[in-house]
Design an enzyme around this catalytic site. Sequence first.
Site, PDB file in Angstrom:
ATOM      1  N   TRP A  27      -9.980   7.423  -7.796  1.00 58.26           N
ATOM      2  CA  TRP A  27     -11.196   7.735  -8.562  1.00 58.26           C
ATOM      3  C   TRP A  27     -11.114   7.225  -9.992  1.00 58.26           C
ATOM      4  O   TRP A  27     -12.074   6.692 -10.537  1.00 58.26           O
ATOM      5  CB  TRP A  27     -11.495   9.248  -8.526  1.00 58.26           C
ATOM      6  CG  TRP A  27     -12.290   9.567  -7.301  1.00 58.26           C
ATOM      7  CD1 TRP A  27     -11.795  10.020  -6.102  1.00 58.26           C
ATOM      8  CD2 TRP A  27     -13.694   9.373  -7.108  1.00 58.26           C
ATOM      9  NE1 TRP A  27     -12.826  10.122  -5.193  1.00 58.26           N
ATOM     10  CE2 TRP A  27     -13.997   9.746  -5.779  1.00 58.26           C
ATOM     11  CE3 TRP A  27     -14.725   8.926  -7.932  1.00 58.26           C
ATOM     12  CZ2 TRP A  27     -15.297   9.676  -5.263  1.00 58.26           C
ATOM     13  CZ3 TRP A  27     -16.023   8.862  -7.414  1.00 58.26           C
ATOM     14  CH2 TRP A  27     -16.288   9.234  -6.103  1.00 58.26           C
ATOM     15  N   ASN A  37     -10.781   2.349   3.140  1.00 64.99           N
ATOM     16  CA  ASN A  37     -10.403   2.151   1.733  1.00 64.99           C
ATOM     17  C   ASN A  37     -11.429   1.347   0.941  1.00 64.99           C
ATOM     18  O   ASN A  37     -11.781   1.714  -0.181  1.00 64.99           O
ATOM     19  CB  ASN A  37      -9.029   1.478   1.653  1.00 64.99           C
ATOM     20  CG  ASN A  37      -8.619   1.218   0.219  1.00 64.99           C
ATOM     21  OD1 ASN A  37      -8.490   2.140  -0.575  1.00 64.99           O
ATOM     22  ND2 ASN A  37      -8.464  -0.056  -0.135  1.00 64.99           N
ATOM     23  N   TRP A  47     -16.649  11.056 -12.564  1.00 68.95           N
ATOM     24  CA  TRP A  47     -15.766  10.786 -11.420  1.00 68.95           C
ATOM     25  C   TRP A  47     -15.165  12.067 -10.849  1.00 68.95           C
ATOM     26  O   TRP A  47     -14.844  12.135  -9.668  1.00 68.95           O
ATOM     27  CB  TRP A  47     -14.656   9.797 -11.803  1.00 68.95           C
ATOM     28  CG  TRP A  47     -13.794  10.197 -12.972  1.00 68.95           C
ATOM     29  CD1 TRP A  47     -14.006   9.895 -14.287  1.00 68.95           C
ATOM     30  CD2 TRP A  47     -12.588  10.974 -12.951  1.00 68.95           C
ATOM     31  NE1 TRP A  47     -13.011  10.426 -15.079  1.00 68.95           N
ATOM     32  CE2 TRP A  47     -12.128  11.091 -14.285  1.00 68.95           C
ATOM     33  CE3 TRP A  47     -11.830  11.571 -11.940  1.00 68.95           C
ATOM     34  CZ2 TRP A  47     -10.962  11.779 -14.638  1.00 68.95           C
ATOM     35  CZ3 TRP A  47     -10.674  12.267 -12.282  1.00 68.95           C
ATOM     36  CH2 TRP A  47     -10.246  12.367 -13.622  1.00 68.95           C
ATOM     37  N   TRP A  78     -21.333  11.567 -19.226  1.00 64.72           N
ATOM     38  CA  TRP A  78     -21.898  11.369 -17.887  1.00 64.72           C
ATOM     39  C   TRP A  78     -23.265  12.040 -17.813  1.00 64.72           C
ATOM     40  O   TRP A  78     -23.568  12.939 -18.589  1.00 64.72           O
ATOM     41  CB  TRP A  78     -20.948  11.950 -16.841  1.00 64.72           C
ATOM     42  CG  TRP A  78     -19.571  11.370 -16.926  1.00 64.72           C
ATOM     43  CD1 TRP A  78     -18.462  11.968 -17.476  1.00 64.72           C
ATOM     44  CD2 TRP A  78     -19.141  10.080 -16.487  1.00 64.72           C
ATOM     45  NE1 TRP A  78     -17.377  11.130 -17.391  1.00 64.72           N
ATOM     46  CE2 TRP A  78     -17.761   9.961 -16.791  1.00 64.72           C
ATOM     47  CE3 TRP A  78     -19.781   8.999 -15.855  1.00 64.72           C
ATOM     48  CZ2 TRP A  78     -17.017   8.813 -16.489  1.00 64.72           C
ATOM     49  CZ3 TRP A  78     -19.033   7.880 -15.562  1.00 64.72           C
ATOM     50  CH2 TRP A  78     -17.677   7.780 -15.876  1.00 64.72           C
ATOM     51  N   TRP A  88       1.860   1.769  -3.456  1.00 65.27           N
ATOM     52  CA  TRP A  88       0.794   2.416  -4.247  1.00 65.27           C
ATOM     53  C   TRP A  88       0.908   3.943  -4.137  1.00 65.27           C
ATOM     54  O   TRP A  88       0.697   4.674  -5.102  1.00 65.27           O
ATOM     55  CB  TRP A  88      -0.596   2.011  -3.738  1.00 65.27           C
ATOM     56  CG  TRP A  88      -1.180   0.779  -4.363  1.00 65.27           C
ATOM     57  CD1 TRP A  88      -1.327  -0.435  -3.782  1.00 65.27           C
ATOM     58  CD2 TRP A  88      -1.724   0.663  -5.704  1.00 65.27           C
ATOM     59  NE1 TRP A  88      -1.928  -1.305  -4.670  1.00 65.27           N
ATOM     60  CE2 TRP A  88      -2.176  -0.652  -5.849  1.00 65.27           C
ATOM     61  CE3 TRP A  88      -1.851   1.556  -6.771  1.00 65.27           C
ATOM     62  CZ2 TRP A  88      -2.764  -1.118  -7.024  1.00 65.27           C
ATOM     63  CZ3 TRP A  88      -2.439   1.096  -7.951  1.00 65.27           C
ATOM     64  CH2 TRP A  88      -2.882  -0.226  -8.056  1.00 65.27           C
ATOM     65  N   GLU A 147       0.841  -1.205   0.000  1.00 66.15           N
ATOM     66  CA  GLU A 147       0.000   0.000   0.000  1.00 66.15           C
ATOM     67  C   GLU A 147       0.873   1.251   0.000  1.00 66.15           C
ATOM     68  O   GLU A 147       0.550   2.241  -0.667  1.00 66.15           O
ATOM     69  CB  GLU A 147      -0.944   0.010   1.209  1.00 66.15           C
ATOM     70  CG  GLU A 147      -1.945  -1.133   1.239  1.00 66.15           C
ATOM     71  CD  GLU A 147      -2.732  -1.261  -0.054  1.00 66.15           C
ATOM     72  OE1 GLU A 147      -3.197  -0.237  -0.574  1.00 66.15           O
ATOM     73  OE2 GLU A 147      -2.866  -2.381  -0.561  1.00 66.15           O
TER      74      GLU A 147
HETATM   75  P1  FAD Z   1      -3.624   1.792   5.454  1.00 65.04           P
HETATM   76  O1  FAD Z   1      -4.423   0.679   4.915  1.00 65.04           O
HETATM   77  O2  FAD Z   1      -3.051   1.644   6.804  1.00 65.04           O
HETATM   78  O3  FAD Z   1      -2.447   2.067   4.403  1.00 65.04           O
HETATM   79  C1  FAD Z   1      -1.246   2.715   4.794  1.00 65.04           C
HETATM   80  C2  FAD Z   1      -0.938   3.848   3.856  1.00 65.04           C
HETATM   81  O4  FAD Z   1      -0.712   3.361   2.531  1.00 65.04           O
HETATM   82  C3  FAD Z   1      -2.051   4.856   3.715  1.00 65.04           C
HETATM   83  O5  FAD Z   1      -2.028   5.784   4.792  1.00 65.04           O
HETATM   84  C4  FAD Z   1      -1.717   5.491   2.385  1.00 65.04           C
HETATM   85  O6  FAD Z   1      -0.699   6.450   2.498  1.00 65.04           O
HETATM   86  C5  FAD Z   1      -1.162   4.320   1.592  1.00 65.04           C
HETATM   87  N1  FAD Z   1      -2.239   3.732   0.791  1.00 65.04           N
HETATM   88  C6  FAD Z   1      -3.107   2.774   1.158  1.00 65.04           C
HETATM   89  N2  FAD Z   1      -3.915   2.443   0.133  1.00 65.04           N
HETATM   90  C7  FAD Z   1      -3.559   3.233  -0.889  1.00 65.04           C
HETATM   91  C8  FAD Z   1      -4.016   3.389  -2.210  1.00 65.04           C
HETATM   92  N3  FAD Z   1      -5.013   2.630  -2.709  1.00 65.04           N
HETATM   93  N4  FAD Z   1      -3.439   4.323  -2.989  1.00 65.04           N
HETATM   94  C9  FAD Z   1      -2.433   5.079  -2.528  1.00 65.04           C
HETATM   95  N5  FAD Z   1      -1.948   4.980  -1.281  1.00 65.04           N
HETATM   96  C10 FAD Z   1      -2.500   4.069  -0.478  1.00 65.04           C
HETATM   97  N6  FAD Z   1      -5.379   7.909   0.075  1.00 65.04           N
HETATM   98  C11 FAD Z   1      -4.900   9.074   0.521  1.00 65.04           C
HETATM   99  O7  FAD Z   1      -3.906   9.097   1.258  1.00 65.04           O
HETATM  100  N7  FAD Z   1      -5.483  10.262   0.167  1.00 65.04           N
HETATM  101  C12 FAD Z   1      -6.582  10.302  -0.649  1.00 65.04           C
HETATM  102  O8  FAD Z   1      -7.063  11.394  -0.948  1.00 65.04           O
HETATM  103  C13 FAD Z   1      -7.126   9.079  -1.096  1.00 65.04           C
HETATM  104  N8  FAD Z   1      -8.240   9.068  -1.863  1.00 65.04           N
HETATM  105  C14 FAD Z   1      -8.742   7.869  -2.310  1.00 65.04           C
HETATM  106  C15 FAD Z   1      -9.872   7.878  -3.145  1.00 65.04           C
HETATM  107  C16 FAD Z   1     -10.399   6.684  -3.627  1.00 65.04           C
HETATM  108  C17 FAD Z   1     -11.603   6.721  -4.521  1.00 65.04           C
HETATM  109  C18 FAD Z   1      -9.778   5.477  -3.272  1.00 65.04           C
HETATM  110  C19 FAD Z   1     -10.323   4.180  -3.786  1.00 65.04           C
HETATM  111  C20 FAD Z   1      -8.664   5.464  -2.453  1.00 65.04           C
HETATM  112  C21 FAD Z   1      -8.123   6.648  -1.962  1.00 65.04           C
HETATM  113  N9  FAD Z   1      -6.992   6.670  -1.118  1.00 65.04           N
HETATM  114  C22 FAD Z   1      -6.477   7.866  -0.701  1.00 65.04           C
HETATM  115  C23 FAD Z   1      -6.269   5.435  -0.781  1.00 65.04           C
HETATM  116  C24 FAD Z   1      -6.710   4.739   0.532  1.00 65.04           C
HETATM  117  O9  FAD Z   1      -8.085   4.593   0.564  1.00 65.04           O
HETATM  118  C25 FAD Z   1      -6.246   5.493   1.783  1.00 65.04           C
HETATM  119  O10 FAD Z   1      -4.873   5.778   1.697  1.00 65.04           O
HETATM  120  C26 FAD Z   1      -6.465   4.683   3.046  1.00 65.04           C
HETATM  121  O11 FAD Z   1      -7.809   4.334   3.172  1.00 65.04           O
HETATM  122  C27 FAD Z   1      -6.012   5.493   4.250  1.00 65.04           C
HETATM  123  O12 FAD Z   1      -6.242   4.811   5.442  1.00 65.04           O
HETATM  124  P2  FAD Z   1      -5.049   4.191   6.288  1.00 65.04           P
HETATM  125  O13 FAD Z   1      -3.987   5.190   6.528  1.00 65.04           O
HETATM  126  O14 FAD Z   1      -5.672   3.581   7.501  1.00 65.04           O
HETATM  127  O15 FAD Z   1      -4.518   3.095   5.292  1.00 65.04           O
END
Ligand code: FAD
Length: 483
Positions: free
Chosen positions: A388, A347, A365, A309, A281, A278
């Site tokens: 998105w 997420n 979107w 859309w 990512w 993650e």
């Molecule tokens: P954890 O599951 O603990 O993950 C640890 C870290 O990994 C996160 O804090 C984040 O920095 C990174 N990470 C995790 N998943 C992703 C991912 N899919 N893409 C990129 N980085 C990721 N993340 C954001 O930080 N900011 C946003 O604005 C954002 N918008 C999103 C919009 C959509 C539509 C989707 C599907 C995902 C988005 N995410 C975003 C990714 C992800 O949902 C969040 O990072 C995550 O839910 C944050 O919670 P956590 O810190 O507990 O994540």
Amino acid sequence: DKSLVWFRRDLRAFDHAALYHALKQSRSVYCAFIFDTEILDALPRRDRRVEFILAALAELGRDLERLGGSLIVRHAAAAQEIPKLASELGVDAVFVNHDYEPQAIARDTAVASALKEAGRRLLAFKDQAIFEKDEVLSQSARPFSVFTPYKNAWLRKLHEGGDFFVKPYPVDAYADRLASPGRRATGLPSLAALGFEPTNLNALGMPTGASGGAKLLEDFLPRIGRYHETRDFPAVKGPSYLSTHLRFGTVSIRTLARRALEAMHLPGSSGAATWLSELIWRDFYFMILHHHPRVATQAFKPEYDRIRWEDGEAARELFAAWCEARTGYPLVDAAMAQLNQTGYMHNRLRMVTASFLTKDLGLDWRWGEAYFALHLNDFELSSNNGGWQWAASSGCDAQPYFRIFNPVTQSEKFDPEGKFIRRYLPQLARLPNKAIHAPWLAKPAQLEAAGIALGRDYALPVMQHDEARQRTLARYAVVKKVQ
Ligand code: FAD
């Protein structure tokens, strides 16, 4: 000789690339943060992020003072204020960490040229990513556009470097070069002075500042081994909740990657590898935005911009129902309530709500992206846009063509007992598990026993998924034609 470190989204006094390099190369180092009116003026007057930043700065100021320095805080247009401050302080250079967002790049370019005119330099460093820009390329030296090969190359490069890429910057070693407080050190502005009103950030009990980031990490590490099993269930404390800290740099990405790598060596470590993925990512989307800044407004796969859309009054009403958690689909509404009430969304639910907006409501979107951008505490242009576009199928995805989530089966699968739904939609709390995912299918007696009248206590569904699915297949056909 003298330099200035301009803090932006890196609000910590340890393991900080720009601060380290400034200290190493200068005799005397000032530190500053500008509440940038160019950014703040566009925000709603209640914004948890402004409070999060204030709390982080209070701690950063204290940490710098403990090291013998201080933090100068101003409220102005940063593009003008930084060159002005640099000349007031008589510094030779301003040190910053890279920012990959188009607007930030434009701002930094303007600052660099204003500084240059006065004979000063802007020096920028990688800090918020493990690998950035062109550091991870394909064998033909091109940027990747699909995640898995990127991730493999990322991991290869990391392992080749030993611990080089995750080593902390030893700021403490040169801390005696921090310029002492003096008369320039001013207190933090109040929230009101910045023109904002208090939010529920404190009431939410969200840990703030570098100490809050460290606390969340320590809380998460004992759970990291099971992350791969728990991460998809919004009612379970599965993820780290570190995203806002990553956004504002109150944790260091190197620390997180290092701790994940350490955990991978322990028995039962599958979760740690998934979590590291993650973090990769996050680097991936920074890299995509760097190479393709046009994604901020356009589809990554250009043929998806042919999609028409829904628009007009009815579409705006559907959008309002989505924003206000009254689509009639409980998991979607509970997720939007979580976002509206806390600024966080799990997420799995970001995927569900984004898919719902694009594939069930047929809305652009970019509408959903903008709403998330305004309300997410962890809003990150790169990841939000990537998420998105993934949901709209227009982004970097190895999947052929596109998928459509079923909001009811997602609910049954990822919130089987409706625990998450009940937390955010208490009016549905008394519905049995089987009925809670699609209340309109519940028997009248069930609804009555639960004290619910649909349309009064909870919304009727704004559309039927099966019909929406057919419309979406037709809508997306314009993409297939050109493929
Ligand atoms: P954890 O599951 O603990 O993950 C640890 C870290 O990994 C996160 O804090 C984040 O920095 C990174 N990470 C995790 N998943 C992703 C991912 N899919 N893409 C990129 N980085 C990721 N993340 C954001 O930080 N900011 C946003 O604005 C954002 N918008 C999103 C919009 C959509 C539509 C989707 C599907 C995902 C988005 N995410 C975003 C990714 C992800 O949902 C969040 O990072 C995550 O839910 C944050 O919670 P956590 O810190 O507990 O994540």
